[in-house]
Design a protein around this motif. Structure first.
Motif, mmCIF file in Angstrom:
data_model
loop_
_atom_site.group_PDB
_atom_site.id
_atom_site.type_symbol
_atom_site.label_atom_id
_atom_site.label_comp_id
_atom_site.label_asym_id
_atom_site.label_seq_id
_atom_site.Cartn_x
_atom_site.Cartn_y
_atom_site.Cartn_z
ATOM 1 N N THR A 127 61.433 48.504 77.121
ATOM 2 C CA THR A 127 60.581 49.538 76.544
ATOM 3 C C THR A 127 59.319 49.751 77.381
ATOM 4 N N THR A 128 58.772 48.674 77.915
ATOM 5 C CA THR A 128 57.572 48.801 78.746
ATOM 6 C C THR A 128 57.863 49.604 80.010
ATOM 7 N N LYS A 129 58.991 49.316 80.667
ATOM 8 C CA LYS A 129 59.338 50.042 81.894
ATOM 9 C C LYS A 129 59.661 51.503 81.615
ATOM 10 N N LEU A 130 60.091 51.798 80.389
ATOM 11 C CA LEU A 130 60.363 53.186 80.012
ATOM 12 C C LEU A 130 59.088 53.900 79.558
ATOM 13 N N GLY A 131 57.985 53.179 79.519
ATOM 14 C CA GLY A 131 56.722 53.791 79.117
ATOM 15 C C GLY A 131 56.585 53.999 77.626
ATOM 16 N N VAL A 132 57.379 53.273 76.847
ATOM 17 C CA VAL A 132 57.347 53.415 75.391
ATOM 18 C C VAL A 132 56.423 52.338 74.830
ATOM 19 N N THR A 133 55.312 52.762 74.253
ATOM 20 C CA THR A 133 54.312 51.812 73.767
ATOM 21 C C THR A 133 54.300 51.668 72.254
ATOM 22 N N ARG A 134 54.871 52.639 71.523
ATOM 23 C CA ARG A 134 54.918 52.589 70.064
ATOM 24 C C ARG A 134 56.290 53.096 69.614
ATOM 25 N N PHE A 135 56.951 52.346 68.750
ATOM 26 C CA PHE A 135 58.300 52.731 68.350
ATOM 27 C C PHE A 135 58.728 51.992 67.089
ATOM 28 N N VAL A 136 59.817 52.471 66.512
ATOM 29 C CA VAL A 136 60.500 51.776 65.422
ATOM 30 C C VAL A 136 61.634 50.976 66.039
ATOM 31 N N LEU A 137 61.775 49.729 65.633
ATOM 32 C CA LEU A 137 62.821 48.857 66.165
ATOM 33 C C LEU A 137 63.818 48.532 65.061
ATOM 34 N N ALA A 138 65.101 48.763 65.359
ATOM 35 C CA ALA A 138 66.170 48.455 64.406
ATOM 36 C C ALA A 138 67.172 47.517 65.054
ATOM 37 N N GLY A 139 67.709 46.602 64.264
ATOM 38 C CA GLY A 139 68.700 45.671 64.787
ATOM 39 C C GLY A 139 69.747 45.351 63.745
ATOM 40 N N ASN A 140 70.975 45.162 64.201
ATOM 41 C CA ASN A 140 72.087 44.780 63.337
ATOM 42 C C ASN A 140 72.502 43.350 63.633
ATOM 43 N N SER A 141 72.704 42.539 62.597
ATOM 44 C CA SER A 141 73.205 41.184 62.723
ATOM 45 C C SER A 141 72.299 40.366 63.644
ATOM 46 N N MET A 142 72.824 39.813 64.728
ATOM 47 C CA MET A 142 71.994 39.089 65.679
ATOM 48 C C MET A 142 70.842 39.963 66.177
ATOM 49 N N GLY A 143 71.124 41.253 66.375
ATOM 50 C CA GLY A 143 70.077 42.187 66.791
ATOM 51 C C GLY A 143 68.981 42.326 65.756
ATOM 52 N N GLY A 144 69.331 42.148 64.473
ATOM 53 C CA GLY A 144 68.314 42.137 63.442
ATOM 54 C C GLY A 144 67.391 40.949 63.593
ATOM 55 N N ALA A 153 56.249 38.884 67.431
ATOM 56 C CA ALA A 153 55.693 38.655 68.772
ATOM 57 C C ALA A 153 54.849 39.822 69.274
ATOM 58 N N HIS A 154 55.195 41.057 68.866
ATOM 59 C CA HIS A 154 54.515 42.252 69.387
ATOM 60 C C HIS A 154 54.180 43.233 68.265
ATOM 61 N N PRO A 155 53.414 42.809 67.290
ATOM 62 C CA PRO A 155 53.121 43.688 66.149
ATOM 63 C C PRO A 155 52.388 44.964 66.536
ATOM 64 N N GLU A 156 51.639 44.929 67.620
ATOM 65 C CA GLU A 156 50.845 46.091 68.023
ATOM 66 C C GLU A 156 51.709 47.237 68.541
ATOM 67 N N LYS A 157 52.976 46.948 68.881
ATOM 68 C CA LYS A 157 53.835 47.975 69.460
ATOM 69 C C LYS A 157 54.763 48.635 68.434
ATOM 70 N N LEU A 158 54.904 48.004 67.279
ATOM 71 C CA LEU A 158 55.867 48.522 66.306
ATOM 72 C C LEU A 158 55.219 49.446 65.280
ATOM 73 N N GLN A 159 55.933 50.528 65.008
ATOM 74 C CA GLN A 159 55.551 51.443 63.933
ATOM 75 C C GLN A 159 56.409 51.223 62.692
ATOM 76 N N GLY A 160 57.534 50.591 62.877
ATOM 77 C CA GLY A 160 58.418 50.308 61.759
ATOM 78 C C GLY A 160 59.514 49.351 62.189
ATOM 79 N N LEU A 161 60.146 48.708 61.202
ATOM 80 C CA LEU A 161 61.192 47.710 61.449
ATOM 81 C C LEU A 161 62.363 47.995 60.521
ATOM 82 N N VAL A 162 63.575 47.988 61.089
ATOM 83 C CA VAL A 162 64.790 48.244 60.304
ATOM 84 C C VAL A 162 65.768 47.100 60.539
ATOM 85 N N LEU A 163 66.145 46.424 59.462
ATOM 86 C CA LEU A 163 67.045 45.277 59.538
ATOM 87 C C LEU A 163 68.368 45.649 58.874
#
Length: 330
Positions: A127-144, A153-163
Protein backbone atom coordinates in the motif's frame (compact mmCIF):
# COMPACT_ATOMS: atom_id res chain seq x y z
CA UNK A 1 6.81 -69.70 15.18
CA UNK A 2 9.84 -68.95 13.03
CA UNK A 3 7.73 -69.51 9.90
CA UNK A 4 5.01 -67.19 11.22
CA UNK A 5 7.62 -64.59 12.03
CA UNK A 6 9.02 -64.78 8.51
CA UNK A 7 5.51 -64.46 7.05
CA UNK A 8 4.75 -61.40 9.16
CA UNK A 9 8.10 -59.87 8.28
CA UNK A 10 7.40 -60.49 4.62
CA UNK A 11 3.98 -58.86 4.90
CA UNK A 12 5.49 -55.78 6.58
CA UNK A 13 8.16 -55.52 3.88
CA UNK A 14 5.56 -55.83 1.11
CA UNK A 15 3.34 -53.19 2.74
CA UNK A 16 6.31 -50.86 3.14
CA UNK A 17 7.22 -51.32 -0.52
CA UNK A 18 3.62 -50.70 -1.62
CA UNK A 19 3.26 -47.61 0.55
CA UNK A 20 6.56 -46.23 -0.69
CA UNK A 21 5.61 -46.95 -4.29
CA UNK A 22 2.24 -45.29 -3.78
CA UNK A 23 3.84 -42.24 -2.20
CA UNK A 24 6.31 -41.94 -5.06
CA UNK A 25 3.53 -42.36 -7.63
CA UNK A 26 1.54 -39.50 -6.07
CA UNK A 27 4.46 -37.04 -5.93
CA UNK A 28 4.06 -34.00 -8.16
CA UNK A 29 6.76 -31.56 -9.30
CA UNK A 30 6.64 -27.78 -8.99
CA UNK A 31 4.97 -25.84 -11.80
CA UNK A 32 7.12 -23.12 -13.44
CA UNK A 33 6.09 -19.50 -12.94
CA UNK A 34 5.53 -18.76 -16.66
CA UNK A 35 3.03 -21.62 -16.84
CA UNK A 36 1.10 -20.41 -13.79
CA UNK A 37 1.15 -16.77 -14.89
CA UNK A 38 -0.11 -17.63 -18.36
CA UNK A 39 -3.07 -19.44 -16.82
CA UNK A 40 -3.96 -17.36 -13.75
CA UNK A 41 -2.78 -13.79 -14.37
CA UNK A 42 -4.95 -11.38 -16.35
CA UNK A 43 -4.76 -7.90 -17.86
CA UNK A 44 -5.12 -6.34 -14.39
CA UNK A 45 -2.23 -8.32 -12.89
CA UNK A 46 0.81 -6.37 -11.77
CA UNK A 47 4.01 -7.35 -9.92
CA UNK A 48 5.84 -5.36 -7.25
CA UNK A 49 9.36 -5.97 -5.95
CA UNK A 50 9.66 -5.82 -2.15
CA UNK A 51 12.71 -6.02 0.14
CA UNK A 52 14.08 -9.52 0.58
CA UNK A 53 13.39 -10.60 -2.99
CA UNK A 54 9.61 -11.00 -2.68
CA UNK A 55 7.73 -10.23 -5.89
CA UNK A 56 4.09 -9.56 -5.07
CA UNK A 57 1.29 -10.22 -7.53
CA UNK A 58 -1.48 -7.64 -7.08
CA UNK A 59 -4.39 -6.04 -8.89
CA UNK A 60 -5.41 -2.39 -8.57
CA UNK A 61 -8.90 -2.17 -10.03
CA UNK A 62 -12.14 -0.23 -9.91
CA UNK A 63 -12.72 3.52 -9.68
CA UNK A 64 -9.30 5.17 -9.77
CA UNK A 65 -10.29 8.19 -7.67
CA UNK A 66 -12.68 6.28 -5.41
CA UNK A 67 -12.26 5.40 -1.73
CA UNK A 68 -9.74 2.57 -1.34
CA UNK A 69 -10.49 -0.96 -0.15
CA UNK A 70 -7.64 -3.46 0.29
CA UNK A 71 -8.61 -7.15 0.33
CA UNK A 72 -6.49 -9.96 1.85
CA UNK A 73 -7.19 -13.63 1.05
CA UNK A 74 -7.21 -16.65 3.35
CA UNK A 75 -4.96 -19.68 3.74
CA UNK A 76 -4.26 -21.61 0.50
CA UNK A 77 -6.30 -19.06 -1.45
CA UNK A 78 -5.30 -16.15 -3.71
CA UNK A 79 -6.62 -12.78 -4.79
CA UNK A 80 -9.00 -14.61 -7.15
CA UNK A 81 -11.33 -15.23 -4.23
CA UNK A 82 -12.17 -11.49 -4.18
CA UNK A 83 -13.10 -11.08 -7.84
CA UNK A 84 -16.87 -11.31 -7.13
CA UNK A 85 -16.60 -8.24 -4.87
CA UNK A 86 -14.34 -6.43 -7.34
CA UNK A 87 -16.96 -6.88 -10.06
CA UNK A 88 -19.80 -5.64 -7.84
CA UNK A 89 -18.06 -2.78 -6.03
CA UNK A 90 -15.52 -1.54 -8.57
CA UNK A 91 -17.79 1.19 -9.94
CA UNK A 92 -17.71 3.04 -6.61
CA UNK A 93 -14.39 2.04 -5.04
CA UNK A 94 -10.74 1.55 -5.88
CA UNK A 95 -10.04 -2.07 -4.91
CA UNK A 96 -6.55 -3.45 -4.33
CA UNK A 97 -6.08 -7.21 -4.00
CA UNK A 98 -2.80 -9.06 -3.50
CA UNK A 99 -1.33 -12.54 -3.13
CA UNK A 100 0.59 -13.05 0.10
CA UNK A 101 4.02 -14.77 -0.02
CA UNK A 102 3.55 -18.52 -0.33
CA UNK A 103 0.26 -18.14 -2.19
CA UNK A 104 -1.06 -17.29 -5.63
CA UNK A 105 1.37 -15.74 -8.07
CA UNK A 106 3.58 -14.01 -5.49
CA UNK A 107 7.13 -15.37 -5.63
CA UNK A 108 9.89 -15.43 -3.02
CA UNK A 109 13.57 -16.44 -3.16
CA UNK A 110 14.71 -19.93 -2.25
CA UNK A 111 14.96 -20.46 1.48
CA UNK A 112 12.62 -17.57 2.23
CA UNK A 113 10.67 -17.92 5.49
CA UNK A 114 8.04 -15.60 6.83
CA UNK A 115 6.36 -15.46 10.22
CA UNK A 116 2.65 -14.71 10.38
CA UNK A 117 3.37 -11.16 11.48
CA UNK A 118 5.32 -10.69 8.27
CA UNK A 119 2.09 -10.58 6.27
CA UNK A 120 1.23 -7.31 8.01
CA UNK A 121 4.50 -5.88 6.70
CA UNK A 122 3.72 -7.06 3.17
CA UNK A 123 0.33 -5.32 3.17
CA UNK A 124 1.97 -2.14 4.48
CA UNK A 125 4.77 -2.24 1.93
CA UNK A 126 2.40 -2.77 -0.99
CA UNK A 127 0.00 0.00 0.00
CA UNK A 128 2.86 2.39 0.75
CA UNK A 129 4.48 1.81 -2.65
CA UNK A 130 1.10 2.38 -4.30
CA UNK A 131 0.83 5.71 -2.50
CA UNK A 132 -2.23 4.64 -0.53
CA UNK A 133 -2.13 6.26 2.91
CA UNK A 134 -5.75 5.80 4.08
CA UNK A 135 -7.98 2.83 3.30
CA UNK A 136 -10.41 0.19 4.50
CA UNK A 137 -8.81 -3.22 5.02
CA UNK A 138 -10.80 -6.44 4.65
CA UNK A 139 -9.61 -10.00 5.17
CA UNK A 140 -11.10 -13.48 4.97
CA UNK A 141 -10.03 -16.34 7.26
CA UNK A 142 -6.24 -16.11 7.69
CA UNK A 143 -6.47 -12.78 5.85
CA UNK A 144 -8.87 -11.61 8.54
CA UNK A 145 -6.16 -12.34 11.08
CA UNK A 146 -3.76 -10.27 9.01
CA UNK A 147 -6.35 -7.47 8.87
CA UNK A 148 -6.98 -7.12 12.60
CA UNK A 149 -3.25 -7.37 13.32
CA UNK A 150 -2.70 -4.60 10.77
CA UNK A 151 -5.32 -2.49 12.53
CA UNK A 152 -3.32 -2.81 15.75
CA UNK A 153 0.04 -2.13 14.08
CA UNK A 154 -1.01 0.77 11.81
CA UNK A 155 -4.14 2.40 13.23
CA UNK A 156 -3.30 5.75 11.63
CA UNK A 157 -3.69 4.30 8.12
CA UNK A 158 -7.04 2.56 8.48
CA UNK A 159 -10.43 4.11 7.89
CA UNK A 160 -12.29 0.88 8.49
CA UNK A 161 -11.83 -2.85 9.14
CA UNK A 162 -13.83 -5.75 7.67
CA UNK A 163 -13.45 -9.27 9.07
CA UNK A 164 -14.96 -12.02 6.90
CA UNK A 165 -15.04 -15.36 8.76
CA UNK A 166 -11.80 -14.15 10.29
CA UNK A 167 -9.17 -16.23 12.03
CA UNK A 168 -7.59 -15.35 15.33
CA UNK A 169 -9.37 -16.98 18.24
CA UNK A 170 -8.26 -20.41 19.50
CA UNK A 171 -9.56 -22.90 16.97
CA UNK A 172 -11.02 -25.77 19.04
CA UNK A 173 -14.68 -25.92 18.10
CA UNK A 174 -17.49 -26.30 20.60
CA UNK A 175 -18.63 -29.40 18.72
CA UNK A 176 -15.23 -31.05 19.21
CA UNK A 177 -14.13 -30.64 15.59
CA UNK A 178 -10.90 -28.86 14.87
CA UNK A 179 -11.22 -28.23 11.16
CA UNK A 180 -10.73 -30.15 7.92
CA UNK A 181 -8.45 -33.20 7.75
CA UNK A 182 -5.89 -31.36 5.63
CA UNK A 183 -5.26 -28.88 8.47
CA UNK A 184 -4.75 -31.75 10.95
CA UNK A 185 -2.15 -33.25 8.61
CA UNK A 186 -0.34 -29.93 8.12
CA UNK A 187 -0.12 -29.30 11.86
CA UNK A 188 1.85 -32.54 12.29
CA UNK A 189 5.58 -32.44 11.33
CA UNK A 190 5.46 -35.95 9.87
CA UNK A 191 2.29 -35.09 7.98
CA UNK A 192 3.89 -31.95 6.55
CA UNK A 193 6.87 -34.00 5.34
CA UNK A 194 4.76 -36.74 3.75
CA UNK A 195 2.30 -34.43 2.07
CA UNK A 196 4.88 -31.94 0.87
CA UNK A 197 5.23 -33.30 -2.67
CA UNK A 198 2.02 -35.30 -3.00
CA UNK A 199 -0.94 -34.77 -5.28
CA UNK A 200 -3.36 -32.99 -2.95
CA UNK A 201 -6.28 -32.81 -5.38
CA UNK A 202 -8.61 -35.04 -3.34
CA UNK A 203 -7.86 -33.29 -0.03
CA UNK A 204 -8.11 -29.86 -1.66
CA UNK A 205 -11.50 -30.71 -3.14
CA UNK A 206 -12.73 -31.95 0.24
CA UNK A 207 -11.41 -28.85 2.00
CA UNK A 208 -13.05 -26.51 -0.52
CA UNK A 209 -16.36 -28.35 -0.28
CA UNK A 210 -16.17 -27.86 3.50
CA UNK A 211 -15.44 -24.16 2.99
CA UNK A 212 -18.43 -23.75 0.68
CA UNK A 213 -20.85 -25.77 2.81
CA UNK A 214 -23.84 -25.87 2.59
CA UNK A 215 -23.34 -25.12 -1.14
CA UNK A 216 -20.45 -27.49 -1.94
CA UNK A 217 -21.48 -27.83 -5.58
CA UNK A 218 -20.14 -24.32 -6.16
CA UNK A 219 -16.71 -25.99 -6.06
CA UNK A 220 -15.92 -27.05 -9.63
CA UNK A 221 -12.92 -28.69 -11.26
CA UNK A 222 -11.45 -25.36 -12.37
CA UNK A 223 -11.47 -24.02 -8.81
CA UNK A 224 -9.85 -27.17 -7.44
CA UNK A 225 -7.20 -27.07 -10.17
CA UNK A 226 -6.41 -23.42 -9.38
CA UNK A 227 -5.84 -24.14 -5.70
CA UNK A 228 -3.78 -27.27 -6.38
CA UNK A 229 -1.66 -25.75 -9.14
CA UNK A 230 -1.00 -22.54 -7.23
CA UNK A 231 0.23 -24.61 -4.29
CA UNK A 232 2.82 -26.18 -6.61
CA UNK A 233 4.42 -22.83 -7.49
CA UNK A 234 8.19 -22.77 -6.86
CA UNK A 235 8.89 -22.24 -3.18
CA UNK A 236 5.27 -22.15 -2.04
CA UNK A 237 5.39 -25.57 -0.41
CA UNK A 238 8.17 -24.66 2.02
CA UNK A 239 6.62 -21.32 2.99
CA UNK A 240 3.20 -22.88 3.61
CA UNK A 241 4.53 -25.85 5.57
CA UNK A 242 6.74 -23.61 7.72
CA UNK A 243 3.78 -21.32 8.32
CA UNK A 244 1.58 -24.20 9.49
CA UNK A 245 4.27 -25.40 11.87
CA UNK A 246 5.15 -22.02 13.33
CA UNK A 247 1.96 -20.76 14.97
CA UNK A 248 2.52 -19.15 18.35
CA UNK A 249 -0.51 -19.23 20.71
CA UNK A 250 0.60 -15.79 21.90
CA UNK A 251 -0.52 -14.47 18.51
CA UNK A 252 -4.15 -15.42 19.18
CA UNK A 253 -6.86 -12.79 19.48
CA UNK A 254 -7.94 -11.54 22.88
CA UNK A 255 -10.45 -9.00 24.11
CA UNK A 256 -7.60 -6.97 25.60
CA UNK A 257 -5.85 -6.72 22.21
CA UNK A 258 -8.89 -6.07 20.08
CA UNK A 259 -10.37 -3.46 22.42
CA UNK A 260 -7.65 -1.12 21.13
CA UNK A 261 -9.12 -1.09 17.60
CA UNK A 262 -10.86 2.27 17.20
CA UNK A 263 -11.88 2.31 13.52
CA UNK A 264 -15.37 1.33 12.30
CA UNK A 265 -15.43 -2.46 12.06
CA UNK A 266 -17.73 -4.85 10.20
CA UNK A 267 -17.75 -8.55 11.10
CA UNK A 268 -19.31 -10.91 8.52
CA UNK A 269 -19.67 -14.65 9.11
CA UNK A 270 -21.54 -17.63 7.70
CA UNK A 271 -23.42 -19.64 10.29
CA UNK A 272 -22.51 -23.01 8.75
CA UNK A 273 -18.76 -22.29 8.57
CA UNK A 274 -16.96 -25.61 9.14
CA UNK A 275 -13.51 -24.02 9.45
CA UNK A 276 -14.10 -21.18 11.91
CA UNK A 277 -17.07 -21.40 14.30
CA UNK A 278 -19.73 -18.73 13.91
CA UNK A 279 -19.35 -18.05 17.65
CA UNK A 280 -16.05 -16.36 16.83
CA UNK A 281 -17.93 -13.59 15.04
CA UNK A 282 -19.58 -12.75 18.34
CA UNK A 283 -16.21 -12.73 20.06
CA UNK A 284 -14.89 -10.19 17.55
CA UNK A 285 -18.06 -8.16 17.85
CA UNK A 286 -17.85 -8.07 21.64
CA UNK A 287 -14.14 -7.28 21.72
CA UNK A 288 -13.98 -4.48 19.11
CA UNK A 289 -15.78 -1.33 20.30
CA UNK A 290 -18.79 -0.41 18.16
CA UNK A 291 -18.37 -3.34 15.73
CA UNK A 292 -21.26 -4.28 13.45
CA UNK A 293 -21.86 -8.04 13.15
CA UNK A 294 -23.72 -9.71 10.28
CA UNK A 295 -24.41 -13.45 10.46
CA UNK A 296 -25.47 -15.13 7.22
CA UNK A 297 -27.78 -18.14 7.58
CA UNK A 298 -26.93 -21.21 5.49
CA UNK A 299 -23.61 -19.72 4.39
CA UNK A 300 -20.14 -21.16 4.98
CA UNK A 301 -16.60 -19.83 5.12
CA UNK A 302 -16.49 -17.58 2.04
CA UNK A 303 -19.55 -15.27 1.86
CA UNK A 304 -17.84 -13.06 -0.72
CA UNK A 305 -18.06 -15.99 -3.14
CA UNK A 306 -21.10 -17.91 -1.93
CA UNK A 307 -23.45 -14.93 -1.67
CA UNK A 308 -21.52 -12.33 -3.63
CA UNK A 309 -24.51 -10.06 -4.35
CA UNK A 310 -25.77 -9.91 -0.78
CA UNK A 311 -22.39 -9.64 0.95
CA UNK A 312 -21.19 -6.93 -1.47
CA UNK A 313 -24.42 -4.99 -0.96
CA UNK A 314 -24.06 -5.25 2.82
CA UNK A 315 -20.46 -4.05 2.64
CA UNK A 316 -21.39 -1.16 0.37
CA UNK A 317 -24.21 -0.07 2.70
CA UNK A 318 -21.98 -0.26 5.75
CA UNK A 319 -19.17 1.69 4.07
CA UNK A 320 -21.54 4.47 3.05
CA UNK A 321 -23.13 4.62 6.49
CA UNK A 322 -20.13 4.16 8.78
CA UNK A 323 -16.95 5.03 6.88
CA UNK A 324 -17.66 7.31 3.94
CA UNK A 325 -21.11 8.83 4.50
CA UNK A 326 -22.45 11.15 1.84
CA UNK A 327 -21.74 14.81 2.56
CA UNK A 328 -24.86 16.89 3.19
CA UNK A 329 -25.90 19.14 0.37
CA UNK A 330 -25.56 22.95 0.38
Amino acid sequence: MKTLGKVLTGIVVVLAVLLTAGWLALRRPEIPWPTLQAKYANAASRYMELPGGVKVHYRDQGKRDGPVIVLVHGFAASLHTWEPWVQRLGSDYRIITLDLPGFGLTSAPEGFTLPRSGFVDVVDQVTTKLGVTRFVLAGNSMGGGVAWNYALAHPEKLQGLVLVDAAGWPQQREDGRDGPFIFKVLRNPVGRFLIGDLDTTAMTRAGLRDAFAPTPDMVDDAMVARYVEMSRAPGHKDIILNLMGGFDPADAASKEKLSKIAVPTLVMHGDTDKLIPVAHAGLFGDAIPGATVIIYPKVGHVPMEQIADRSATDLDGWLKAKVWPAKPGP
